[in-house]
Design a protein around this motif. Structure first.
Motif, mmCIF file in Angstrom:
data_model
loop_
_atom_site.group_PDB
_atom_site.id
_atom_site.type_symbol
_atom_site.label_atom_id
_atom_site.label_comp_id
_atom_site.label_asym_id
_atom_site.label_seq_id
_atom_site.Cartn_x
_atom_site.Cartn_y
_atom_site.Cartn_z
ATOM 1 N N ARG A 1 0.833 -1.213 0.000
ATOM 2 C CA ARG A 1 0.000 0.000 0.000
ATOM 3 C C ARG A 1 0.863 1.256 0.000
ATOM 4 N NH1 ARG A 1 -5.019 1.546 4.132
ATOM 5 N NH2 ARG A 1 -5.455 3.587 3.199
ATOM 6 N N GLN A 2 1.952 1.251 0.761
ATOM 7 C CA GLN A 2 2.837 2.415 0.774
ATOM 8 C C GLN A 2 3.472 2.635 -0.599
ATOM 9 O OE1 GLN A 2 5.213 1.030 4.171
ATOM 10 N NE2 GLN A 2 4.608 2.878 5.298
ATOM 11 N N VAL A 3 3.852 1.564 -1.252
ATOM 12 C CA VAL A 3 4.434 1.692 -2.590
ATOM 13 C C VAL A 3 3.385 2.204 -3.575
ATOM 14 C CG1 VAL A 3 5.541 0.472 -4.493
ATOM 15 C CG2 VAL A 3 6.116 -0.125 -2.126
ATOM 16 N N ASN A 4 2.167 1.682 -3.475
ATOM 17 C CA ASN A 4 1.098 2.139 -4.374
ATOM 18 C C ASN A 4 0.775 3.614 -4.151
ATOM 19 O OD1 ASN A 4 0.776 -0.313 -5.692
ATOM 20 N ND2 ASN A 4 -0.816 -1.037 -4.294
ATOM 21 N N ASP A 5 0.834 4.055 -2.903
ATOM 22 C CA ASP A 5 0.582 5.479 -2.623
ATOM 23 C C ASP A 5 1.626 6.358 -3.315
ATOM 24 O OD1 ASP A 5 -1.641 4.885 -1.108
ATOM 25 O OD2 ASP A 5 -0.623 5.104 0.835
ATOM 26 N N VAL A 6 2.873 5.921 -3.284
ATOM 27 C CA VAL A 6 3.931 6.675 -3.964
ATOM 28 C C VAL A 6 3.701 6.644 -5.476
ATOM 29 C CG1 VAL A 6 6.386 6.711 -4.519
ATOM 30 C CG2 VAL A 6 5.649 6.367 -2.159
ATOM 31 N N GLN A 7 3.334 5.485 -5.998
ATOM 32 C CA GLN A 7 3.077 5.394 -7.440
ATOM 33 C C GLN A 7 1.944 6.323 -7.858
ATOM 34 O OE1 GLN A 7 3.820 1.616 -9.734
ATOM 35 N NE2 GLN A 7 2.959 0.738 -7.869
ATOM 36 N N ARG B 1 0.403 -2.533 -7.754
ATOM 37 C CA ARG B 1 -0.377 -2.230 -8.944
ATOM 38 C C ARG B 1 0.496 -1.586 -10.019
ATOM 39 N NH1 ARG B 1 -5.203 1.459 -7.111
ATOM 40 N NH2 ARG B 1 -5.540 1.339 -9.358
ATOM 41 N N VAL B 2 -0.059 -1.524 -11.219
ATOM 42 C CA VAL B 2 0.600 -0.853 -12.345
ATOM 43 C C VAL B 2 -0.072 0.501 -12.557
ATOM 44 C CG1 VAL B 2 1.058 -0.938 -14.819
ATOM 45 C CG2 VAL B 2 1.217 -3.043 -13.446
ATOM 46 N N TYR B 3 0.720 1.558 -12.671
ATOM 47 C CA TYR B 3 0.204 2.905 -12.920
ATOM 48 C C TYR B 3 0.716 3.391 -14.276
ATOM 49 C CZ TYR B 3 -1.428 3.120 -8.095
ATOM 50 O OH TYR B 3 -2.083 2.880 -6.924
ATOM 51 N N PRO B 4 -0.126 4.100 -15.037
ATOM 52 C CA PRO B 4 0.236 4.427 -16.426
ATOM 53 C C PRO B 4 1.459 5.302 -16.593
ATOM 54 C CG PRO B 4 -1.802 5.539 -15.766
ATOM 55 C CD PRO B 4 -1.491 4.545 -14.694
ATOM 56 N N ASN B 5 1.759 6.135 -15.595
ATOM 57 C CA ASN B 5 2.889 7.065 -15.748
ATOM 58 C C ASN B 5 4.068 6.730 -14.839
ATOM 59 O OD1 ASN B 5 1.784 8.972 -17.723
ATOM 60 N ND2 ASN B 5 0.285 9.418 -16.139
ATOM 61 N N VAL B 6 4.098 5.490 -14.379
ATOM 62 C CA VAL B 6 5.182 5.044 -13.492
ATOM 63 C C VAL B 6 5.696 3.701 -13.987
ATOM 64 C CG1 VAL B 6 5.848 4.440 -11.137
ATOM 65 C CG2 VAL B 6 4.140 6.230 -11.516
ATOM 66 N N ASP B 7 7.022 3.584 -14.065
ATOM 67 C CA ASP B 7 7.658 2.296 -14.344
ATOM 68 C C ASP B 7 8.236 1.771 -13.034
ATOM 69 O OD1 ASP B 7 7.060 2.176 -17.052
ATOM 70 O OD2 ASP B 7 8.917 3.178 -17.659
ATOM 71 N N PRO C 1 2.215 -10.671 -11.154
ATOM 72 C CA PRO C 1 1.847 -10.251 -12.523
ATOM 73 C C PRO C 1 2.090 -8.774 -12.818
ATOM 74 C CG PRO C 1 0.115 -11.603 -11.532
ATOM 75 C CD PRO C 1 1.079 -11.274 -10.440
ATOM 76 N N PHE C 2 2.244 -7.951 -11.800
ATOM 77 C CA PHE C 2 2.453 -6.516 -12.031
ATOM 78 C C PHE C 2 3.862 -6.225 -12.567
ATOM 79 C CE2 PHE C 2 3.924 -7.431 -7.764
ATOM 80 C CZ PHE C 2 5.141 -6.784 -7.711
ATOM 81 N N ILE C 3 4.763 -7.170 -12.436
ATOM 82 C CA ILE C 3 6.161 -6.911 -12.789
ATOM 83 C C ILE C 3 6.320 -6.730 -14.290
ATOM 84 C CG2 ILE C 3 8.478 -7.922 -12.898
ATOM 85 C CD1 ILE C 3 8.097 -8.989 -10.119
ATOM 86 N N ARG C 4 6.896 -5.597 -14.674
ATOM 87 C CA ARG C 4 7.214 -5.296 -16.061
ATOM 88 C C ARG C 4 8.727 -5.102 -16.240
ATOM 89 N NH1 ARG C 4 2.730 -6.524 -15.811
ATOM 90 N NH2 ARG C 4 0.851 -5.596 -16.701
ATOM 91 N N PHE C 5 9.360 -4.557 -15.193
ATOM 92 C CA PHE C 5 10.788 -4.226 -15.278
ATOM 93 C C PHE C 5 11.515 -4.787 -14.062
ATOM 94 C CE2 PHE C 5 8.374 -0.839 -17.402
ATOM 95 C CZ PHE C 5 8.868 -0.998 -18.691
ATOM 96 N N ARG C 6 12.748 -5.214 -14.325
ATOM 97 C CA ARG C 6 13.554 -5.871 -13.296
ATOM 98 C C ARG C 6 14.929 -5.226 -13.230
ATOM 99 N NH1 ARG C 6 10.580 -9.116 -16.401
ATOM 100 N NH2 ARG C 6 9.342 -10.776 -15.430
#
Length: 396
Positions: free
Chosen positions: A260-266, A309-315, A343-348
């Protein structure tokens, strides 16, 4: 017979001729009697004049009086059309600000970074401190870039300066257990952000969190105007997050943050990119070496990680941190960045620890991974192989 007798006889003859014959005026056959005498065609003109009949009592029925004609109706005016409401003068539409589709820095790119506190500062903390300036960094990073370029499938290399913006310190009353970059009397913009931008590089501001929290740290960066620069990105290091009451040393025990803390930052970064119409998405790194999929006794550094979660303007990038052997590092990397589990992972990303002459506690990789191993072309000694090559490599 005397002349007198002859005159008298002539007079009598004239009178007899002039006497009217016994007469009854017959109506014309088939005609109604009008009672009007018809003069004899042989009568004296003067006598005929005296015989003009008078109108009898039975006068013909007069024709009914013609009604007084009505004045002609005026030609009616054409009906007045129901007036349409006036067409309002169109107000020109307010132009919607052109919000561009933010691009990803990762498009056909491998990002390569050097980690540390600052140029020429505390080299024990990372490679960046070994460089006197950005030119020295560029010279050293060129050799790593060449090795990566040979194994990354032809992607370009994008260099980044990875600053420990908020360094964890022993806690004291009334503090957040952090030493901020500004305390070093260095100008972050003129010393790092602007020179990096001139070279086409990125700058990452890494916070070790201390007693603070992820959202407060990123808000601080925004308030100081750093994230308005398109080439400035964010990194969170949960290891040094103080989560226990009375804890005096960040990192002991190892810290954690929540999904949740990470999603808030995203969400904050996503909105920031959109409202400021930045050309590129913001990159958000989260360092990690403890995960439920590893199960080696290290705390799960991102609690409820599957809820990210995945956000459109955040990698969002999960970086496999920590030093160790090739087998240990690749095993953890594969498990922590497995998109089948997360499943949210796009970049490593992966952090490498070459030997550091300033570090005497042995906190480096032994033996070092080769870049062919890092990108999955060669296996480790234990026959492990990277399943999904990294998008970001940080040299510590």
């Amino acid at each position: 017979m005397g002349w007198r007798a002859c005159v008298l006889i002539a007079l009598l003859v004239v009178l007899a001729a002039c006497r009217p014959a016994a007469h009854t005026v017959e109506p014309a056959a088939g005609a109604a009697s009008t009672g009007t005498a018809r003069p004899s065609p042989t009568g004296n003109l003067f006598l005929a004049a005296s015989l003009t009949p008078s109108v009898s009592a039975a006068s013909p029925t007069p024709a009914p009086p013609t009604s007084t004609p009505m004045p002609p109706s005026p030609t009616p005016d054409p009906p007045t059309a129901t007036p349409l409401p006036p067409t309002p003068t169109p107000v020109p539409p307010t132009a919607t600000p052109s919000v561009r589709q933010a691009a990803s820095w990762f498009d056909h790119t491998t990002i390569l970074g050097a980690y540390g506190r600052a140029f020429g500062v505390a080299p024990i903390l990372g490679r960046l401190g070994m460089y006197a300036n950005i030119d020295a960094m560029a010279s050293d990073m060129a050799r790593f870039a060449a090795q990566i370029r040979a194994v990354n499938g032809g992607k370009r290399i994008l260099t980044e300066i990875h600053l420990i913006y908020a360094l964890a310190m022993p806690c004291s009353a009334g503090t957040d257990c952090l030493s901020y970059f500004e305390a070093m009397d260095q100008d972050l913009v003129t010393g790092y952000i602007t020179p990096a931008r001139q070279r086409g590089w990125l700058v990452f501001l890494d916070t070790q969190l201390g007693r603070s929290d992820p959202l407060s740290q990123v808000k601080r960066m925004i308030a100081r105007g750093y994230l308005a620069y398109d080439n400035v990105e964010v990194a969170l290091d949960p290891e040094f997050h103080v989560v226990e009451s009375g804890q005096e040393r960040p990192g002991i025990p190892i810290g954690t943050i929540t999904a949740r803390q990470v999603n808030d930052v995203q969400a904050l970064l996503d909105e920031y990119v959109r409202t400021h119409d930045l050309p590129h998405k913001k990159i958000l790194i989260v360092h990690q070496f403890g995960d439920k999929m590893v199960g080696d006794g290290v705390p799960f550094m991102i609690q409820d990680k599957e809820q990210l979660r995945v956000y459109p303007n955040v990698d969002l990038v999960i970086v496999a941190d920590g030093f160790g052997s090739p087998d240990s590092k690749i095993s953890k990397y594969n498990k922590m960045t497995d998109a089948r589990v997360y499943p949210f992972i796009r970049f490593r990303g992966i952090k490498l620890f070459p030997p550091n002459p300033y570090e005497q506690a042995g906190h480096y990789d032994r033996p070092e991974l080769t870049f062919r191993q890092v990108f999955g072309l060669d296996p480790t000694p234990g026959q492990l192989r990277v399943l999904d090559p990294p998008d970001l490599v940080i040299m510590n």
